[in-house]
Design a protein around this motif. Sequence first.
Motif, short mmCIF file in Angstrom:
data_model
loop_
_atom_site.label_atom_id
_atom_site.label_comp_id
_atom_site.label_asym_id
_atom_site.label_seq_id
_atom_site.Cartn_x
_atom_site.Cartn_y
_atom_site.Cartn_z
N ARG A 171 0.85 -1.19 0.00
CA ARG A 171 0.00 0.00 0.00
C ARG A 171 0.89 1.24 0.00
NH1 ARG A 171 -5.22 -0.36 1.65
NH2 ARG A 171 -5.28 1.72 0.70
N PRO A 172 0.53 2.24 -0.76
CA PRO A 172 1.35 3.46 -0.79
C PRO A 172 1.15 4.32 0.45
CG PRO A 172 -0.59 3.73 -2.17
CD PRO A 172 -0.61 2.31 -1.68
N GLU A 173 2.23 4.89 0.93
CA GLU A 173 2.17 5.87 2.01
C GLU A 173 2.19 7.26 1.40
OE1 GLU A 173 5.37 4.97 4.66
OE2 GLU A 173 4.53 3.02 5.24
N GLN A 193 3.78 8.56 -2.13
CA GLN A 193 4.10 7.35 -2.88
C GLN A 193 2.95 6.98 -3.80
OE1 GLN A 193 4.88 4.42 0.21
NE2 GLN A 193 7.09 4.78 0.07
N VAL A 194 3.26 6.11 -4.78
CA VAL A 194 2.24 5.58 -5.68
C VAL A 194 2.37 4.07 -5.73
CG1 VAL A 194 2.08 7.66 -7.10
CG2 VAL A 194 3.73 5.88 -7.70
N LEU A 195 1.24 3.39 -5.91
CA LEU A 195 1.23 1.95 -6.15
C LEU A 195 1.08 1.73 -7.65
CD1 LEU A 195 1.11 -1.00 -5.13
CD2 LEU A 195 -1.38 -0.72 -4.95
N VAL A 242 -2.73 6.26 -5.35
CA VAL A 242 -1.77 7.29 -4.95
C VAL A 242 -1.90 7.55 -3.46
CG1 VAL A 242 -1.78 8.34 -7.24
CG2 VAL A 242 -3.30 9.22 -5.47
N GLY A 243 -0.77 7.88 -2.82
CA GLY A 243 -0.77 8.21 -1.41
C GLY A 243 -1.08 9.68 -1.18
N THR A 278 12.62 2.58 -8.88
CA THR A 278 12.18 2.04 -7.59
C THR A 278 13.33 1.56 -6.71
OG1 THR A 278 11.90 -0.18 -8.54
CG2 THR A 278 9.98 1.29 -8.59
N VAL A 315 5.45 -0.37 -4.89
CA VAL A 315 5.29 1.00 -4.39
C VAL A 315 6.52 1.80 -4.77
CG1 VAL A 315 5.26 2.40 -2.29
CG2 VAL A 315 3.70 0.47 -2.51
N ASP A 365 8.29 6.01 -4.98
CA ASP A 365 8.18 7.42 -4.62
C ASP A 365 7.63 8.20 -5.81
OD1 ASP A 365 9.23 7.00 -2.10
OD2 ASP A 365 11.28 7.48 -2.70
N THR A 398 8.85 9.03 -10.18
CA THR A 398 7.88 8.44 -11.10
C THR A 398 7.45 9.49 -12.11
OG1 THR A 398 7.10 6.94 -9.36
CG2 THR A 398 5.66 7.24 -11.27
#
Length: 325
Positions: A24-26, A29-31, A72-73, A89, A99, A101, A105
């Motif tokens: 899961r993204p924090e 961050q993006v998944l 997206v986080g 990554t 996940v 940053d 990206t």
Amino acid sequence: MKAILCKTFGPPEDLILEEVPSPRPEAHQVLIDVKACGVNFPDTLLIQNKYQFNPPLPFSPGGEVAGLVREVGEGVKYLKPGDRVLSLTGWGGFAEQVVADAATTLPMPPGLDFVTAAGLMYTYGTSYHALKNRAQLQPGETLLVLGAAGGVGLAALQLGVLMGARVIAAASTDEKLAVCRSLGASETINYASEDLRERLKEITSGRGVDVVYDPVGDLYTEPALRSIAWKGRYLVVGFAAGEIPKIPLNLILLKGAQLIGVFWGTFAQKEPQENLQNFQELLTWIAQGKLRPHLHGTYPLAEAPLALRAMLERQVVGKAIVVVD
């Protein structure tokens, strides 16, 4: 989701394909749903605990991916679910999801496919930073590329030609050198069967080369350094041949030369705006058809260890890509 896992440090054959929980993204961050992941020499070092740093076990290798944003986080403003992206990554890319940053990206340009996109960041990022920011390569200069048929080597060759240099490509087989010539190398040297220093003296009429791009190290470093021109620049990119060479520093003194370290990953972290500018220029050239990775081949996720083994055995010419279905 499925992922290739390194549970104990060792050879590619020790890697395992397993079902693991989706990450899961924090914040920031993006998944990403991974569609393709580049295979790079640092991946082979990470799984053997031979790199400058290592993630905690277990982890998935694979440091550059292309795919679709799934989630997206908090704080991510310019990316949204469904966006086609390429991302640096570090590791985690040999998996169905990773996940990343948001800062590393980037949106994929229109018309760029996932396999091509997954082969861009490490090779062209490293080589353009080396030639542009570190060596300040100028049109008309002579560039020697060692390990010229590898991923970063072919990228350096193509970029050197695009930047107006005369490029001498050095590699270990005639088959690899044929690829180098097809991509614009002016001269080639088979350093497995030819004397590197004597051939460089012959090709440059004794003057030497202005810039050496060296991702190989080992026994090729000293003859290349001895072949450098007055005020030449020697780019230390990596040590794919295995041994970290000891440099006779008197050669640097006598040539008025510069020995220059190239570590693109740290550059991207410490100088993100300059790195982004480099990628904007690279993506423009790619969109214009002036640059394109040379594809060695693709591997399904389950066969990612075979791709790493091919990399270790120096069988990869250009880029190998792991494709996630």
